[in-house]
Design a protein around this motif. Structure first.
Motif, PDB file in Angstrom:
ATOM      1  N   SER A   1       0.829  -1.207   0.000  1.00  0.00           N
ATOM      2  CA  SER A   1       0.000   0.000   0.000  1.00  0.00           C
ATOM      3  C   SER A   1       0.863   1.256   0.000  1.00  0.00           C
ATOM      4  CB  SER A   1      -0.975  -0.014   1.186  1.00  0.00           C
ATOM      5  OG  SER A   1      -0.333   0.334   2.383  1.00  0.00           O
ATOM      6  N   PHE A   2       2.038   1.196   0.652  1.00  0.00           N
ATOM      7  CA  PHE A   2       2.951   2.352   0.605  1.00  0.00           C
ATOM      8  C   PHE A   2       3.509   2.539  -0.802  1.00  0.00           C
ATOM      9  CE2 PHE A   2       3.485   1.922   5.299  1.00  0.00           C
ATOM     10  CZ  PHE A   2       3.271   3.245   5.631  1.00  0.00           C
ATOM     11  N   ILE A   3       4.011   1.422  -1.393  1.00  0.00           N
ATOM     12  CA  ILE A   3       4.631   1.522  -2.727  1.00  0.00           C
ATOM     13  C   ILE A   3       3.577   1.867  -3.765  1.00  0.00           C
ATOM     14  CG2 ILE A   3       5.970   0.279  -4.459  1.00  0.00           C
ATOM     15  CD1 ILE A   3       6.829  -1.562  -2.130  1.00  0.00           C
ATOM     16  N   GLY A   4       2.402   1.205  -3.653  1.00  0.00           N
ATOM     17  CA  GLY A   4       1.326   1.485  -4.589  1.00  0.00           C
ATOM     18  C   GLY A   4       0.905   2.941  -4.512  1.00  0.00           C
ATOM     19  N   GLY A   5       0.865   3.488  -3.290  1.00  0.00           N
ATOM     20  CA  GLY A   5       0.514   4.891  -3.122  1.00  0.00           C
ATOM     21  C   GLY A   5       1.493   5.792  -3.858  1.00  0.00           C
ATOM     22  N   GLU A   6       2.808   5.480  -3.732  1.00  0.00           N
ATOM     23  CA  GLU A   6       3.824   6.272  -4.440  1.00  0.00           C
ATOM     24  C   GLU A   6       3.663   6.126  -5.947  1.00  0.00           C
ATOM     25  OE1 GLU A   6       7.623   5.044  -2.939  1.00  0.00           O
ATOM     26  OE2 GLU A   6       7.141   5.701  -0.909  1.00  0.00           O
ATOM     27  N   ALA A   7       3.458   4.872  -6.385  1.00  0.00           N
ATOM     28  CA  ALA A   7       3.340   4.623  -7.826  1.00  0.00           C
ATOM     29  C   ALA A   7       2.115   5.325  -8.402  1.00  0.00           C
ATOM     30  CB  ALA A   7       3.264   3.117  -8.099  1.00  0.00           C
ATOM     31  N   ALA A   8       0.986   5.237  -7.682  1.00  0.00           N
ATOM     32  CA  ALA A   8      -0.244   5.861  -8.172  1.00  0.00           C
ATOM     33  C   ALA A   8      -0.121   7.382  -8.165  1.00  0.00           C
ATOM     34  CB  ALA A   8      -1.429   5.428  -7.310  1.00  0.00           C
ATOM     35  N   GLN A   9       0.687   7.896  -7.237  1.00  0.00           N
ATOM     36  CA  GLN A   9       0.924   9.334  -7.167  1.00  0.00           C
ATOM     37  C   GLN A   9       1.673   9.797  -8.417  1.00  0.00           C
ATOM     38  OE1 GLN A   9       3.445  10.390  -3.904  1.00  0.00           O
ATOM     39  NE2 GLN A   9       2.845  12.543  -3.922  1.00  0.00           N
ATOM     40  N   ILE A  10       2.715   9.040  -8.771  1.00  0.00           N
ATOM     41  CA  ILE A  10       3.521   9.427  -9.935  1.00  0.00           C
ATOM     42  C   ILE A  10       2.781   9.131 -11.227  1.00  0.00           C
ATOM     43  CG2 ILE A  10       5.694   8.952 -11.160  1.00  0.00           C
ATOM     44  CD1 ILE A  10       6.768   8.119  -8.282  1.00  0.00           C
ATOM     45  N   GLY A  11       2.207   7.899 -11.333  1.00  0.00           N
ATOM     46  CA  GLY A  11       1.626   7.457 -12.588  1.00  0.00           C
ATOM     47  C   GLY A  11       0.291   8.122 -12.912  1.00  0.00           C
ATOM     48  N   LEU A  12      -0.584   8.270 -11.906  1.00  0.00           N
ATOM     49  CA  LEU A  12      -1.940   8.738 -12.171  1.00  0.00           C
ATOM     50  C   LEU A  12      -2.235  10.086 -11.540  1.00  0.00           C
ATOM     51  CD1 LEU A  12      -3.814   5.389 -11.487  1.00  0.00           C
ATOM     52  CD2 LEU A  12      -3.494   6.455 -13.706  1.00  0.00           C
ATOM     53  N   GLY A  13      -1.273  10.622 -10.798  1.00  0.00           N
ATOM     54  CA  GLY A  13      -1.527  11.881 -10.125  1.00  0.00           C
ATOM     55  C   GLY A  13      -2.493  11.751  -8.959  1.00  0.00           C
ATOM     56  N   LEU A  14      -2.604  10.540  -8.421  1.00  0.00           N
ATOM     57  CA  LEU A  14      -3.457  10.360  -7.241  1.00  0.00           C
ATOM     58  C   LEU A  14      -2.768  10.969  -6.026  1.00  0.00           C
ATOM     59  CD1 LEU A  14      -4.590   6.633  -7.548  1.00  0.00           C
ATOM     60  CD2 LEU A  14      -6.080   8.611  -7.465  1.00  0.00           C
ATOM     61  N   PRO A  15      -3.542  11.520  -5.089  1.00  0.00           N
ATOM     62  CA  PRO A  15      -2.907  12.081  -3.891  1.00  0.00           C
ATOM     63  C   PRO A  15      -2.270  10.992  -3.032  1.00  0.00           C
ATOM     64  CG  PRO A  15      -5.284  12.114  -3.696  1.00  0.00           C
ATOM     65  CD  PRO A  15      -4.995  11.687  -5.094  1.00  0.00           C
ATOM     66  N   LYS A  16      -1.154  11.338  -2.404  1.00  0.00           N
ATOM     67  CA  LYS A  16      -0.414  10.372  -1.605  1.00  0.00           C
ATOM     68  C   LYS A  16      -1.225   9.920  -0.393  1.00  0.00           C
ATOM     69  CE  LYS A  16       4.218   9.666   0.208  1.00  0.00           C
ATOM     70  NZ  LYS A  16       5.378  10.305   0.807  1.00  0.00           N
ATOM     71  N   ALA A  17      -2.095  10.818   0.082  1.00  0.00           N
ATOM     72  CA  ALA A  17      -2.868  10.530   1.297  1.00  0.00           C
ATOM     73  C   ALA A  17      -3.756   9.308   1.132  1.00  0.00           C
ATOM     74  CB  ALA A  17      -3.725  11.738   1.661  1.00  0.00           C
ATOM     75  N   ILE A  18      -3.968   8.867  -0.109  1.00  0.00           N
ATOM     76  CA  ILE A  18      -4.860   7.733  -0.344  1.00  0.00           C
ATOM     77  C   ILE A  18      -4.339   6.481   0.364  1.00  0.00           C
ATOM     78  CG2 ILE A  18      -3.866   6.792  -2.456  1.00  0.00           C
ATOM     79  CD1 ILE A  18      -7.287   7.617  -2.885  1.00  0.00           C
ATOM     80  N   THR A  19      -3.010   6.392   0.558  1.00  0.00           N
ATOM     81  CA  THR A  19      -2.436   5.242   1.272  1.00  0.00           C
ATOM     82  C   THR A  19      -3.022   5.132   2.675  1.00  0.00           C
ATOM     83  OG1 THR A  19      -0.399   5.520   0.044  1.00  0.00           O
ATOM     84  CG2 THR A  19      -0.269   4.206   2.041  1.00  0.00           C
ATOM     85  N   GLY A  20      -3.058   6.250   3.375  1.00  0.00           N
ATOM     86  CA  GLY A  20      -3.593   6.248   4.734  1.00  0.00           C
ATOM     87  C   GLY A  20      -5.061   5.865   4.765  1.00  0.00           C
ATOM     88  N   VAL A  21      -5.814   6.326   3.753  1.00  0.00           N
ATOM     89  CA  VAL A  21      -7.238   5.990   3.683  1.00  0.00           C
ATOM     90  C   VAL A  21      -7.402   4.483   3.516  1.00  0.00           C
ATOM     91  CG1 VAL A  21      -9.369   6.335   2.396  1.00  0.00           C
ATOM     92  CG2 VAL A  21      -7.828   8.254   2.782  1.00  0.00           C
TER      93      VAL A  21
END
Lengths: 307, 363
Positions: free
Chosen positions: B309-329
């Motif tokens: 979930s940490f790595i996916g959060g970083e990847a989704a942040q870079i790849g899709l512009g998703l906010p990093k906070a989504i990991t915590g959610v």
């Protein structure tokens, strides 16, 4: 310290105490009903971000406060559903609520970082604010500060002078007996949890709308946990919550002033003071085991399953 | 009577002990689908970027192990305490102290390091975390103060202490006033185990901790006492088990392991002391401990999932512009669903009104 600064310092102390007062009074009612909700920090953050967003959208801080309280209550209802409906462990669920609230608030709030908002209306009574020393603390605060103060006798009156308060305390002391008498333990606790959530939401909204005023990730900075400690410090008595909140407000303002005048101690070390003070008062009050045992609701944190 | 009600099972369901985490993961993914859709992203692509793509390269799998290492170290220790109803929630602070003390040794002996430096740093990191956890242990056993609140307050103190140090005594003298320490020299850096990745010696420490905690809980008298105190404190009292000893032991154990995790971060992937040593590993470890059923092996699996979930959060942040906070959610949701699903272990869900057995109606 000259006499003229006492007024502003006391006024600042009262504003710093206000979020703690809201959150701790809410949690006090929750704990009196026998439920331990450790999610105060998460609900405060939820209230802060939603209150801020609604104020930005509508331009009305009143609506912001209402929305903040509602957001806190919604988050609290998740806690209530899990612990009261699905009999989940209260400690673990409260922690989950805080972790969830931290994540969700930074997700919702990312568009609002650094956004300006309008001022919260102040209750300025003409002429009286110019009185020496007491003028500003007593007559120059914004409305929520007075609201939090009024909540102290209101909560006391509810808990100790009304029938509903008596029933709530009975549920917190012995849920089996209260259930046997026909009281709806789960419904009463759920309402208490909702009230606690709304108060935490108000505390967060006050931080974001008036105290700071802005939105920043994790802006509650542990105040939800300090509020939890205040409830223990107050031995579950509303009046003592006020004393505790002012004590912490005082510590917070003193360390800010010390930083402001360039005290020869690094700012980070001064910033530790409120947290260290929390530990200290917790130790001072908890070491009297008998007093804690006499005052703590006897069913606090225990799961209730109606037979 | 309500239409949906809970009926106690005679005994805990072994099926749902293991089924509940799977159900919780499934519910989290389903909620993630809705959440991404509501935020205007393609939910399939977003979930793929989050949970699948990080696993498609050797480097990605390496990162998974790198992030699972501190999570496992913190969570196995916490789980031992949680079994005894000792609620250390200050692992983040103990981790930070381990980075401060263990990493501080790397700075103190800068330029003079030998083979002895790393073992010394490891011991220093463990000692730092233990010392920080000893404070709540002392305050709980001597003054009856809740370890939940004291360990959390001390986390804020530890983070401020770290901030003070990297802005002051630990700051790199040649670093143009950036709040960072020097880069650790070779002798103060944990060796990389798999070339091409950042997987370091700390991963083996984590496995050793898993094995050690399993032996402690399942095969020793101390472990038996921990389980009895957690399940029935009164019985433990009658049996003469020393609750205070168990509080000290579990807090020192979890504090030491968290300190080791912190040392592993600064002497491993980070390689210096920076203002933010951990993205919240100490808090996520609480979720890991529950998701892993407080069992050392379960914790390894849960740590890998949370690392994703940490790595996916970083990847989704870079790849899709998703906010990093989504990991915590995601992490918070998962714990919510897990705690909710756990009801199935002890209760059956029944739909319809309660059957009342009327007397004599045997026909």
């Amino acid at each position: 310290m000259s006499i003229e600064v006492i007024g502003p310092v006391v006024a600042a102390m009262m504003t710093a105490a206000t979020p703690l007062l809201f959150a701790a009074l809410g949690e006090l009612v929750v704990e009196k009903s026998g439920v331990l909700n450790l999610g105060v920090e998460g609900m405060m953050l939820g209230g802060a971000v939603v209150g801020f967003a609604v104020t930005v959208a509508t331009g009305s801080s009143t609506l912001g406060f209402v929305a903040g309280a509602a957001a806190g209550a919604v988050l609290a209802s998740l806690f209530g559903l899990l612990t009261l409906g699905l009999l989940a462990n209260q400690v673990a669920t409260g922690l989950a609520l805080t972790l969830f609230g931290v994540g969700l608030s930074s997700l919702v709030g990312q568009g609002y970082v650094g956004h300006p908002i309008a001022d919260v209306p102040e209750l300025r009574i003409p002429y009286l604010t110019t009185l020496p020393i007491i003028g500003q603390p007593l007559f120059g605060q914004s409305l929520p500060v007075y609201l939090a103060l009024a909540a102290v006798p209101a909560v006391h009156w509810f808990l100790f002078r009304t029938r509903a308060g008596l029933v709530l305390r009975a549920v917190g002391e012995n849920h089996t007996a209260a259930h046997a008498l026909g009281y709806k333990v789960i419904r009463i606790r759920f309402l208490a949890v909702l009230f606690g959530g709304a108060m935490s939401g108000l505390a967060g909204a006050y931080l974001a709308l008036d105290y700071t005023p802005m939105w920043a990730e994790g802006m509650t900075a542990g105040r939800g946990w300090i509020a939890l400690a205040l409830v223990v410090f107050a031995t579950w008595k509303p009046g003592r919550v006020l004393a505790g909140a002012w004590l912490f407000g005082g510590v917070t303002i003193l360390q800010l002033h010390a930083q402001g005048v360039g005290f020869a101690v690094p700012s980070q070390l001064l910033s530790m003071l409120p947290y260290l003070a929390t530990v200290l008062v917790l130790v001072l009050i908890s070491r009297d085991v008998t007093r804690i045992r006499l005052n703590a609701p006897a069913s606090l944190g225990k799961i209730f399953y109606p037979d | 009577m309500s239409m949906i009600r809970l009926e106690p099972r005679g005994q805990a369901s072994p099926l749902w002990v293991y089924g509940a985490p799977l159900l919780a993961v499934a519910l989290t993914l389903a909620s993630g689908f809705v959440l991404f859709w509501a935020m205007g992203f393609n939910p399939v692509a977003a979930l793929r970027a989050f949970f699948v793509e990080p696993l498609t390269s050797a480097r990605g799998i390496g990162e998974l192990v790198v992030k699972a290492t501190p999570l496992t170290l913190c969570a196995v220790g916490l789980a031992v305490g949680f079994r005894a109803n000792v609620w250390n929630i200050g692992a983040e602070g103990q981790l930070t102290l381990g980075a401060i003390t263990g990493g501080g040794l790397a700075l103190a002996f800068y330029g003079e390091g030998g083979w002895w430096l790393l073992p010394l740093m490891v011991l220093g990191g463990i000692a730092g975390g233990m010392a920080w956890a000893a404070i709540p242990a002392f305050l709980r056993t001597r003054f009856n103060a809740s370890e939940i609140l004291t360990s959390l307050m001390l986390t804020y103190v530890a983070l401020l202490l770290l901030s003070y140090l990297v802005h002051g005594p630990y700051r790199d003298p040649d670093g143009f006033a950036f709040p960072e320490s020097r880069l650790f020299e070779e002798a103060a850096t944990l060796p990389v185990l798999v070339t091409g990745t950042r997987v370091h010696l700390g991963a083996l420490f984590a496995l050793a901790a898993v094995a050690g905690c399993w032996v402690l809980i399942a095969r020793t008298f101390i472990g038996f006492q921990i389980r009895v105190i957690g399940l029935t404190p009164a019985a433990a009292g009658y049996a003469g088990f020393k609750e205070k000893k168990i509080i000290w032991l579990t807090l020192l154990l979890s504090g030491g392991l968290s300190g080791l995790a912190g040392l592993g971060e600064v002497a491993g992937p980070i390689g210096q002391i920076v203002p933010t040593v951990s993205p919240g590993y100490g808090f996520t470890a609480i979720i890991v401990a529950f998701l892993g059923r407080l069992h050392p092996l379960g914790i390894v699996l849960a740590a890998l999932l949370m690392a994703l979930s940490f790595i996916g959060g970083e990847a989704a942040q870079i790849g899709l512009g998703l906010p990093k906070a989504i990991t915590g959610v995601f992490q918070g949701m998962l714990l919510f669903f897990l705690l909710g699903s756990d009801v199935l272990i002890r209760y059956r869900v029944r739909i319809g009104a309660r059957k009342t057995v009327s007397q004599g109606a045997t026909a």
